[in-house]
Design an enzyme around this catalytic site. Structure first.
Site, PDB file in Angstrom:
ATOM      1  N   HIS A  18       0.821  -1.217   0.000  1.00 50.41           N
ATOM      2  CA  HIS A  18       0.000   0.000   0.000  1.00 50.41           C
ATOM      3  C   HIS A  18       0.850   1.260   0.000  1.00 50.41           C
ATOM      4  CE1 HIS A  18      -3.763  -2.128   1.880  1.00 50.41           C
ATOM      5  NE2 HIS A  18      -3.447  -2.581   0.688  1.00 50.41           N
ATOM      6  N   TYR A  30      -9.304   4.252   8.381  1.00 52.33           N
ATOM      7  CA  TYR A  30      -9.432   4.529   9.814  1.00 52.33           C
ATOM      8  C   TYR A  30     -10.593   5.509   9.961  1.00 52.33           C
ATOM      9  CZ  TYR A  30      -4.796   2.464  10.671  1.00 52.33           C
ATOM     10  OH  TYR A  30      -3.721   1.603  10.784  1.00 52.33           O
ATOM     11  N   PRO A  69      -3.198  -0.925  19.350  1.00 59.43           N
ATOM     12  CA  PRO A  69      -3.037  -1.399  17.963  1.00 59.43           C
ATOM     13  C   PRO A  69      -3.232  -0.341  16.880  1.00 59.43           C
ATOM     14  CG  PRO A  69      -5.129  -2.150  18.863  1.00 59.43           C
ATOM     15  CD  PRO A  69      -4.382  -1.503  19.988  1.00 59.43           C
ATOM     16  N   LYS A  84       2.008  -0.916  15.383  1.00 60.05           N
ATOM     17  CA  LYS A  84       3.453  -0.843  15.604  1.00 60.05           C
ATOM     18  C   LYS A  84       4.034  -2.040  16.349  1.00 60.05           C
ATOM     19  CE  LYS A  84       4.334   3.016  13.549  1.00 60.05           C
ATOM     20  NZ  LYS A  84       4.391   2.645  12.134  1.00 60.05           N
ATOM     21  N   TYR A 121       3.901   6.382  10.275  1.00 65.24           N
ATOM     22  CA  TYR A 121       3.104   5.205   9.917  1.00 65.24           C
ATOM     23  C   TYR A 121       3.920   4.224   9.074  1.00 65.24           C
ATOM     24  CZ  TYR A 121      -1.215   2.694   8.721  1.00 65.24           C
ATOM     25  OH  TYR A 121      -2.192   1.745   8.578  1.00 65.24           O
TER      26      TYR A 121
HETATM   27  C1  PHB Z   1      -4.631  -5.253  10.825  1.00 65.54           C
HETATM   28  O1  PHB Z   1      -4.583  -5.421   9.585  1.00 65.54           O
HETATM   29  O2  PHB Z   1      -4.953  -6.146  11.600  1.00 65.54           O
HETATM   30  C2  PHB Z   1      -4.315  -3.901  11.347  1.00 65.54           C
HETATM   31  C3  PHB Z   1      -3.884  -2.913  10.492  1.00 65.54           C
HETATM   32  C4  PHB Z   1      -3.635  -1.633  10.969  1.00 65.54           C
HETATM   33  C5  PHB Z   1      -3.812  -1.362  12.311  1.00 65.54           C
HETATM   34  C6  PHB Z   1      -4.209  -2.358  13.179  1.00 65.54           C
HETATM   35  C7  PHB Z   1      -4.478  -3.621  12.709  1.00 65.54           C
HETATM   36  O3  PHB Z   1      -3.587  -0.109  12.759  1.00 65.54           O
END
Ligand code: PHB
Length: 388
Positions: free
Chosen positions: A72, A200, A290, A294, A382
């Site tokens: 990505h 998000y 989460p 990280k 990120y």
């Molecule tokens: C996930 O794909 O499980 C995942 C991705 C990004 C995050 C948390 C979990 O910030």
């Protein structure tokens, strides 16, 4: 038994440490109290920073990742019923990789075993001691027998609930903790994610995250109470909440839910990460919420620092890298703590009665998505801060 480095825990930290040490010509043995099947199935986040992807590929464990992962260049923040894309590639020249943590674990286990590495699964009663003396030791039971490994170093890679951190003498460690008044309810659904990149979403009803494991397997999370009872969430309620929180910005296909769980949220750091010849790495030393994914990235960063320090010790008789291990890791750990906390506080509802807080969060989201300086800061953290 005798080895150079005794490693407790066969998660990403322990396995990668063993792999990197092997490439440096250093021997290790990994002890794990769970079964191989359990380690390979344990579902965690699935987002890998650019440098960590490069490390997996460069050290020869990225073959399946290169074929199967999704790459990505950006992600989306969703608020006020609109999507706003953050273009990592354009802003910082980096991307992220979507590949489940358990896939990394499978690849590392396969590779260690193919290279003749020793991983003892389903050991019981692991105990680390004498690490403030000359020859640290690990005692454990395996195949019904009590055994002991003598080594030069111990890698404490046994997670937040492991035995290594509590084995430190009293008074050595200082703990820093923050709890959050919410958790994440996560599902794995046999359906395409709403977008090919992550979303998000901030919503009056709370946060939601739309991520994936493949183009046909969605990983979806919703903010819930920290002690949420999963039985209160029949599939229909989960889908309804996911639709509402996406604010009509994308179509969300519903699919067969193959896994459901509640993830707690916690920030935790212990300092220092080392005492004598016991070195903590990954979740044994720190936990991040989460938001931003990280956790595994920090674990991989720790063991890269540790493997280089151990290699320098054996090859050049250098002890300075070992002495600096904790400080080197904590510098990155605290920046990841800050970023994970910042993403979390921006995107979750804390107090559903407090509209000031909501207005402030919306202003922050608007700022992050409209200011190039702010977007660059998000993208830089990120996709992963530089390693060197
Ligand atoms: C996930 O794909 O499980 C995942 C991705 C990004 C995050 C948390 C979990 O910030």
């Amino acid at each position: 038994m005798r080895t150079q480095v005794g490693i407790v825990g066969a998660g990403p930290a322990g396995l990668m440490l063993s792999h990197l040490l092997h490439l440096a010509g250093v021997e290790s043995i990994i002890l794990e109290n769970r079964s191989r099947e359990y380690c390979e199935a344990r579902i965690r986040a699935g987002l890998i920073e650019q440098w960590a992807t490069d490390m997996l590929v460069e050290t020869g464990v990225g073959e399946r990742l290169t074929r199967e992962a999704m790459f990505h260049d950006g992600n989306y923040l969703c608020f006020n019923r609109a999507l706003h894309r953050i273009d990592f590639r354009k802003l910082v020249g980096k991307g992220v990789t979507i590949y489940g943590q358990q896939e990394v674990v499978k690849d590392l286990i396969a590779r260690r075993l193919a290279d003749g590495g020793q991983i003892l699964f389903e050991v019981k009663g692991t105990n680390v001691y004498d690490f403030d003396g000359k020859e640290p030791k690990i005692a454990f039971q395996h195949d019904g027998k009590t055994k002991q490994i003598a080594c030069d170093f111990i890698g404490g890679c046994d997670g937040f609930h492991g035995v290594c951190r509590p084995s430190m003498p009293p008074g050595v460690l200082t703990n820093f903790t923050r709890d959050y008044p919410f958790g994440w309810l996560g599902i794995l659904s046999e359906s395409p994610p709403p977008d090919h990149e992550l979303i998000y979403a901030y919503n009056e009803r709370g946060f939601a995250l739309y991520t994936m494991r493949s183009p046909t397997l969605a990983r979806l999370y919703i903010q819930c109470a920290p002690d949420e009872d999963i039985d209160d969430w029949p599939d229909a309620r989960i889908w309804e909440e996911l639709h509402v929180r996406l604010g009509g910005t994308r179509k969300l296909a519903e699919g067969h839910i193959v896994q459901k769980s509640v993830t707690p949220m916690r920030s935790f750091v212990c300092e220092p990460m080392q005492f004598g010849s016991l070195y903590l790495a990954g979740d044994a030393a720190h936990i991040v919420p989460p938001t931003g994914a990280k956790g595994m990235n920090l674990a991989l960063a720790d063991v890269r620092v540790l493997s280089r320090a151990i290699e320098a010790f054996y090859r050049k008789n250098r002890t300075d890298l070992l002495q600096n291990y904790s400080a080197t890791c904590l510098n990155r750990v605290w920046k990841a703590q800050r970023f994970s906390w910042w993403m979390t506080q921006m995107l979750h509802r804390y107090n559903f009665e407090n509209d000031f807080e909501m207005r402030r969060q919306l202003a922050e989201l608007d700022y992050v998505t409209s200011s190039q300086a702010a977007a660059t800061s998000l993208a830089e953290n990120y996709a992963g801060l530089p390693m060197e």
